[in-house]
Design a protein around this motif. Structure first.
Motif, PDB file in Angstrom:
ATOM      1  N   MET A   1       0.842  -1.197   0.000  1.00  0.00           N
ATOM      2  CA  MET A   1       0.000   0.000   0.000  1.00  0.00           C
ATOM      3  C   MET A   1       0.876   1.245   0.000  1.00  0.00           C
ATOM      4  O   MET A   1       1.814   1.349   0.786  1.00  0.00           O
ATOM      5  N   PRO A   2       0.586   2.236  -0.870  1.00  0.00           N
ATOM      6  CA  PRO A   2       1.395   3.454  -0.900  1.00  0.00           C
ATOM      7  C   PRO A   2       1.299   4.217   0.424  1.00  0.00           C
ATOM      8  O   PRO A   2       0.341   4.078   1.180  1.00  0.00           O
ATOM      9  N   SER A   3       2.304   5.043   0.673  1.00  0.00           N
ATOM     10  CA  SER A   3       2.264   5.926   1.832  1.00  0.00           C
ATOM     11  C   SER A   3       1.212   7.011   1.593  1.00  0.00           C
ATOM     12  O   SER A   3       0.686   7.164   0.484  1.00  0.00           O
ATOM     13  N   LEU A   4       0.934   7.812   2.620  1.00  0.00           N
ATOM     14  CA  LEU A   4      -0.052   8.886   2.482  1.00  0.00           C
ATOM     15  C   LEU A   4       0.357   9.914   1.420  1.00  0.00           C
ATOM     16  O   LEU A   4      -0.477  10.304   0.595  1.00  0.00           O
ATOM     17  N   PRO A   5       1.621  10.366   1.383  1.00  0.00           N
ATOM     18  CA  PRO A   5       2.008  11.291   0.308  1.00  0.00           C
ATOM     19  C   PRO A   5       1.858  10.675  -1.086  1.00  0.00           C
ATOM     20  O   PRO A   5       1.447  11.363  -2.027  1.00  0.00           O
ATOM     21  N   GLU A   6       2.200   9.393  -1.215  1.00  0.00           N
ATOM     22  CA  GLU A   6       2.057   8.724  -2.511  1.00  0.00           C
ATOM     23  C   GLU A   6       0.584   8.607  -2.897  1.00  0.00           C
ATOM     24  O   GLU A   6       0.223   8.815  -4.065  1.00  0.00           O
ATOM     25  N   ALA A   7      -0.271   8.269  -1.941  1.00  0.00           N
ATOM     26  CA  ALA A   7      -1.711   8.175  -2.212  1.00  0.00           C
ATOM     27  C   ALA A   7      -2.263   9.533  -2.614  1.00  0.00           C
ATOM     28  O   ALA A   7      -3.101   9.641  -3.523  1.00  0.00           O
ATOM     29  N   ALA A   8      -1.791  10.602  -1.947  1.00  0.00           N
ATOM     30  CA  ALA A   8      -2.224  11.955  -2.291  1.00  0.00           C
ATOM     31  C   ALA A   8      -1.789  12.322  -3.708  1.00  0.00           C
ATOM     32  O   ALA A   8      -2.564  12.904  -4.481  1.00  0.00           O
ATOM     33  N   LEU A   9      -0.546  11.977  -4.058  1.00  0.00           N
ATOM     34  CA  LEU A   9      -0.035  12.262  -5.410  1.00  0.00           C
ATOM     35  C   LEU A   9      -0.864  11.531  -6.465  1.00  0.00           C
ATOM     36  O   LEU A   9      -1.252  12.125  -7.479  1.00  0.00           O
ATOM     37  N   LEU A  10      -1.149  10.251  -6.221  1.00  0.00           N
ATOM     38  CA  LEU A  10      -1.947   9.480  -7.171  1.00  0.00           C
ATOM     39  C   LEU A  10      -3.367  10.030  -7.271  1.00  0.00           C
ATOM     40  O   LEU A  10      -3.972  10.025  -8.352  1.00  0.00           O
ATOM     41  N   GLY A  11      -3.904  10.531  -6.159  1.00  0.00           N
ATOM     42  CA  GLY A  11      -5.227  11.140  -6.181  1.00  0.00           C
ATOM     43  C   GLY A  11      -5.258  12.402  -7.018  1.00  0.00           C
ATOM     44  O   GLY A  11      -6.209  12.643  -7.777  1.00  0.00           O
ATOM     45  N   ILE A  12      -4.217  13.220  -6.903  1.00  0.00           N
ATOM     46  CA  ILE A  12      -4.132  14.447  -7.714  1.00  0.00           C
ATOM     47  C   ILE A  12      -4.026  14.108  -9.195  1.00  0.00           C
ATOM     48  O   ILE A  12      -4.718  14.698 -10.041  1.00  0.00           O
ATOM     49  N   ILE A  13      -3.173  13.146  -9.514  1.00  0.00           N
ATOM     50  CA  ILE A  13      -2.994  12.739 -10.913  1.00  0.00           C
ATOM     51  C   ILE A  13      -4.298  12.186 -11.482  1.00  0.00           C
ATOM     52  O   ILE A  13      -4.714  12.543 -12.593  1.00  0.00           O
ATOM     53  N   GLN A  14      -4.967  11.315 -10.713  1.00  0.00           N
ATOM     54  CA  GLN A  14      -6.226  10.742 -11.161  1.00  0.00           C
ATOM     55  C   GLN A  14      -7.276  11.834 -11.358  1.00  0.00           C
ATOM     56  O   GLN A  14      -7.984  11.862 -12.367  1.00  0.00           O
ATOM     57  N   GLY A  15      -7.392  12.747 -10.383  1.00  0.00           N
ATOM     58  CA  GLY A  15      -8.394  13.792 -10.467  1.00  0.00           C
ATOM     59  C   GLY A  15      -8.212  14.706 -11.664  1.00  0.00           C
ATOM     60  O   GLY A  15      -9.186  15.104 -12.310  1.00  0.00           O
ATOM     61  N   LEU A  16      -6.962  15.040 -11.987  1.00  0.00           N
ATOM     62  CA  LEU A  16      -6.690  15.912 -13.129  1.00  0.00           C
ATOM     63  C   LEU A  16      -6.822  15.177 -14.458  1.00  0.00           C
ATOM     64  O   LEU A  16      -7.517  15.622 -15.373  1.00  0.00           O
ATOM     65  N   THR A  17      -6.137  14.050 -14.564  1.00  0.00           N
ATOM     66  CA  THR A  17      -5.991  13.403 -15.869  1.00  0.00           C
ATOM     67  C   THR A  17      -7.167  12.503 -16.243  1.00  0.00           C
ATOM     68  O   THR A  17      -7.290  12.126 -17.406  1.00  0.00           O
ATOM     69  N   GLU A  18      -8.015  12.171 -15.271  1.00  0.00           N
ATOM     70  CA  GLU A  18      -9.223  11.410 -15.610  1.00  0.00           C
ATOM     71  C   GLU A  18     -10.132  12.237 -16.501  1.00  0.00           C
ATOM     72  O   GLU A  18     -10.826  11.707 -17.368  1.00  0.00           O
ATOM     73  N   TRP A  19     -10.130  13.562 -16.314  1.00  0.00           N
ATOM     74  CA  TRP A  19     -11.073  14.413 -17.043  1.00  0.00           C
ATOM     75  C   TRP A  19     -10.395  15.260 -18.110  1.00  0.00           C
ATOM     76  O   TRP A  19     -10.976  15.459 -19.180  1.00  0.00           O
ATOM     77  N   LEU A  20      -9.217  15.794 -17.834  1.00  0.00           N
ATOM     78  CA  LEU A  20      -8.523  16.509 -18.892  1.00  0.00           C
ATOM     79  C   LEU A  20      -8.077  15.499 -19.951  1.00  0.00           C
ATOM     80  O   LEU A  20      -7.764  14.346 -19.619  1.00  0.00           O
ATOM     81  N   PRO A  21      -8.039  15.882 -21.225  1.00  0.00           N
ATOM     82  CA  PRO A  21      -7.828  14.919 -22.323  1.00  0.00           C
ATOM     83  C   PRO A  21      -6.375  14.499 -22.497  1.00  0.00           C
ATOM     84  O   PRO A  21      -5.785  14.664 -23.570  1.00  0.00           O
ATOM     85  N   VAL A  22      -5.779  13.920 -21.432  1.00  0.00           N
ATOM     86  CA  VAL A  22      -4.362  13.573 -21.480  1.00  0.00           C
ATOM     87  C   VAL A  22      -4.077  12.151 -20.989  1.00  0.00           C
ATOM     88  O   VAL A  22      -2.913  11.772 -20.844  1.00  0.00           O
ATOM     89  N   SER A  23      -5.116  11.373 -20.697  1.00  0.00           N
ATOM     90  CA  SER A  23      -5.021   9.966 -20.320  1.00  0.00           C
ATOM     91  C   SER A  23      -4.537   9.745 -18.886  1.00  0.00           C
ATOM     92  O   SER A  23      -3.340   9.854 -18.593  1.00  0.00           O
ATOM     93  N   SER A  24      -5.485   9.427 -18.014  1.00  0.00           N
ATOM     94  CA  SER A  24      -5.137   9.117 -16.621  1.00  0.00           C
ATOM     95  C   SER A  24      -4.345   7.819 -16.529  1.00  0.00           C
ATOM     96  O   SER A  24      -3.363   7.731 -15.785  1.00  0.00           O
ATOM     97  N   SER A  25      -4.748   6.818 -17.314  1.00  0.00           N
ATOM     98  CA  SER A  25      -4.038   5.530 -17.263  1.00  0.00           C
ATOM     99  C   SER A  25      -2.600   5.687 -17.725  1.00  0.00           C
ATOM    100  O   SER A  25      -1.671   5.121 -17.136  1.00  0.00           O
TER     101      SER A  25
END
Length: 247
Positions: free
Chosen positions: A1-25
């Protein structure tokens, strides 16, 4: 399981790139490869759940109208027709996910595939300059947008970018193309979440990173959707092509 900072980073990336047209995956693959962060399935489930909540909040009025039309079996109204178009558009990703799940899953370990897919996403975004849509979704355009969504199972192909671009190129009006892309994401995210929960059953997890990642993904995601709406309406979608190519 990622640490809290890593989970926060992944959350930011998911939140931005899931909707902006740049591919979250594509971004998650690159971040995990470059920073050596492993994203457990349960965190993926939490991030997708956050994305689902964001759509429901953002399009709550439209979703309620569609649900009322389904309940009344009023498929002649605009919300009722939209329910049919969503069902048609969901067929391609349902079939692709069921029959080709392992094939797409294997691509997440291939950074070269992600790079090629990002280049293709960029060209698709650039093509939105070629046509200005003027009508609502129909049977044919719904199927085309659905095929684009299925193609976005390849990491590096942006789901929002592919579906909105295909909608615009098939003649759908900009606001409607944006809205239909979000609505089409609901059954896709639900299906992916169910599959991930099944695969993740029995794995050990710590709840705090999951909660933190999901909450950050939701907050950032709501802002990203609002921004995407303005980008689509003001004909700026093509500008993200240069970002995809640079990445």
């Amino acid at each position: 399981m990622p640490s809290l900072p890593e989970a926060a980073l992944l959350g930011i990336i998911q939140g931005l790139t899931e909707w902006l047209p740049v591919s979250s995956s594509g971004h998650l693959v690159l971040v995990q490869q470059l920073l050596d962060i492993e994203q457990p399935l349960m965190l993926d489930v939490a991030l997708h759940a956050g994305s689902l909540v964001v759509i429901i909040l953002f399009l709550r009025t439209e979703i309620l109208s569609i649900l009322r039309a389904i309940w009344k079996r009023d498929f002649a109204s605009e919300p009722g027709r939209l329910a049919i178009y969503i069902a048609i558009g969901t067929l391609p990703i349902g079939l692709a996910g069921y029959f080709l799940h392992d094939t797409f899953e294997a691509l997440f370990d291939n950074v070269l595939v992600v790079g090629i897919a990002l280049v293709l996403t960029g060209f698709l975004l650039l093509c939105t300059l070629c046509r200005e849509g003027s009508h609502n979704p129909g049977y044919g355009s719904s199927l085309l947008v659905g095929i684009a969504q299925a193609a976005a199972l390849v990491p590096g192909i942006s789901r929002s970018g592919a579906t909105i671009s295909t909608g615009l190129l098939s003649g759908i009006q900009r606001e409607k193309a944006f809205q239909f892309s979000l609505l089409l994401a609901i059954p896709a995210i639900c299906g992916a979440t169910v599959l991930e929960i099944t695969s993740a059953a029995g794995t050990g997890t710590r709840p705090l990173p999951l909660i933190l990642g999901a909450l950050i993904s939701m907050a950032v995601g709501y802002v990203a959707i609002s921004l995407l709406q303005k980008i689509v309406i003001h004909r700026k979608l093509h500008l993200f092509a240069f970002y995809c190519w640079a990445l």
